[in-house]
Design an enzyme around this catalytic site. Sequence first.
Site, PDB file in Angstrom:
ATOM      1  N   SER A   1       0.846  -1.195   0.000  1.00  0.00           N
ATOM      2  CA  SER A   1       0.000   0.000   0.000  1.00  0.00           C
ATOM      3  C   SER A   1       0.880   1.244   0.000  1.00  0.00           C
ATOM      4  O   SER A   1       2.026   1.216   0.460  1.00  0.00           O
ATOM      5  CB  SER A   1      -0.897   0.027   1.240  1.00  0.00           C
ATOM      6  N   ASP A   2       0.360   2.336  -0.521  1.00  0.00           N
ATOM      7  CA  ASP A   2       1.022   3.628  -0.413  1.00  0.00           C
ATOM      8  C   ASP A   2       0.778   4.129   1.003  1.00  0.00           C
ATOM      9  O   ASP A   2      -0.348   4.498   1.358  1.00  0.00           O
ATOM     10  CB  ASP A   2       0.462   4.598  -1.443  1.00  0.00           C
TER      11      ASP A   2
END
Length: 530
Positions: free
Chosen positions: A33-34
């Site tokens: 995930s960012d």
Amino acid sequence: MCSYNSVNGVPTCLSSLQKAARDSWGFDGYVTSDSDAIRDAYASHKYVATGEEATCLALKYGGCDIDSGNTYYDHLQAGIEQKLCNYSDVDRALFNAFRVRFDLGLFDPVHNQKYFNLGEKDIGTDKSQHLNLDAALKSLVLLANPGYNSTSSVLPLQGRNPAIIGPHYNATKDLIQVDTGRVCPSGTFDCVTSSLQAIQHILGPTSNINYEQGCNVTDTNLTDQGLKMSLAAADGADSIILALGIVSCGGKNPRNDFTECEGHDRVRIDLPGAQKQLARAVLKLGKPTVIVLLNAGGVDFDLGLAEQDNKPAVIEAFYPGQMGGIAIAQSLYGLQNRWGKMPYTIYRQEWAEKHDMLDFDIVESRRTYRYPPFISDVLIPFGYGLSYTTFKLTLLGHHDTDKLNTNGSSPDLLFSIKVTNIGKMVGDEVLQAYLYPNDNVNLNPKPAKSLFSFKRVNDLPPGHVSVLSFRVNAADLLLVNANGDRVSAPGDYVLGFETGNPHNSPRGYSVGVKLVGDLHVYEPFPVADE
């Protein structure tokens, strides 16, 4: 990496579309995930109500293997206990994450590990600095270079007594995108050479270089003192370098209408008011002037230049990196001539005011070079870029309208363009290859044109020749249909080989190609599980 935003209403880290794309492309790495984008799914998007739901949807349907945050840590066990996901979902994520580590050899003996044996000696080597400078030189774009006093162009600069004026006159940190991390051993930017320092080095101790900040980057109005000091710096100069532009917000750079960064969009795409006032006042002096722009997203730098008697040269520098100051200085004084081309269209501020920036339908809103807006809305088109020298293009061989089967069964077509440097300076040129579909191509929508390849001539001396060849088949000429599939569509096309430089002769060549057969899907859009 799955991003913070949603696609078709679903946060990307939770979207089965991401998992489908992974399977379709045969991607066998891991997805992260960012930062904590999975938390955003329930805390910001409100797509689900709990961290347990967000965690398990990301693992099970989104195929997000690693959470760059605390959401998995805080909610995974509870999500399993609530039967929202299970240990097989966890095992699959662990398998993907550890497979990459095994491939890298991170579990092998340390003495066999080339990455563990890297040290301080491997940082900032001559080779890496040369590569950094080469990339910076090739990324600069020469946007304008008008004649001065009808004798020569503004650039390259000739005098030894320039004035460097503007908020970026001595920029070091602002040459580099804000999220880059540690650049210099000290943790500051003291190892970065500014354009001012690089110009001082080029011109030597006998030169007389004046400089003045004039205003801050985002000032709305130019102060009387800033104007007075800027004009004083310019008074004895034989040329003027206006160091203008914007900044990435972060650190000490504020978030406002003119700054750009993660989580913050600009409201305006023109220069801040004080910079406009400064530039107009300096141009009225009538001296050879060049504007050097620092920015990431496009900036409308027009300043009413059509009405200016003294028209400046303009260099788009973007954020050119650690060696950017040296690259700018060498390019200003003609020590290098390695220019690139614009990677996007620069629109006018008035265009931005007429369009909803939250509407991403690029067809209806006429955005990008593929679905171009009206000419009056465009300041600089995609692919544009000048040079200090002139190139002549020659299409080798005679080409009638060639045919290709949409299924790729035809032999490749070969198009060769001879590039001759007919100017007086060694230089680079970038030849761009575009596909123009005609009206009988039955796709709706279809772009006005689409870039399918490009090649660069490097350091071509005057009088020398380089031949650039493009092998083309149906798989190189794909368009996207309304379903998102990449397809080869039957019909008539024009292939355009262009430099984006109106001073070259000719500006480019066009040849006809007919694609025959049925519509052929080369890459179907990934289909997400329901």
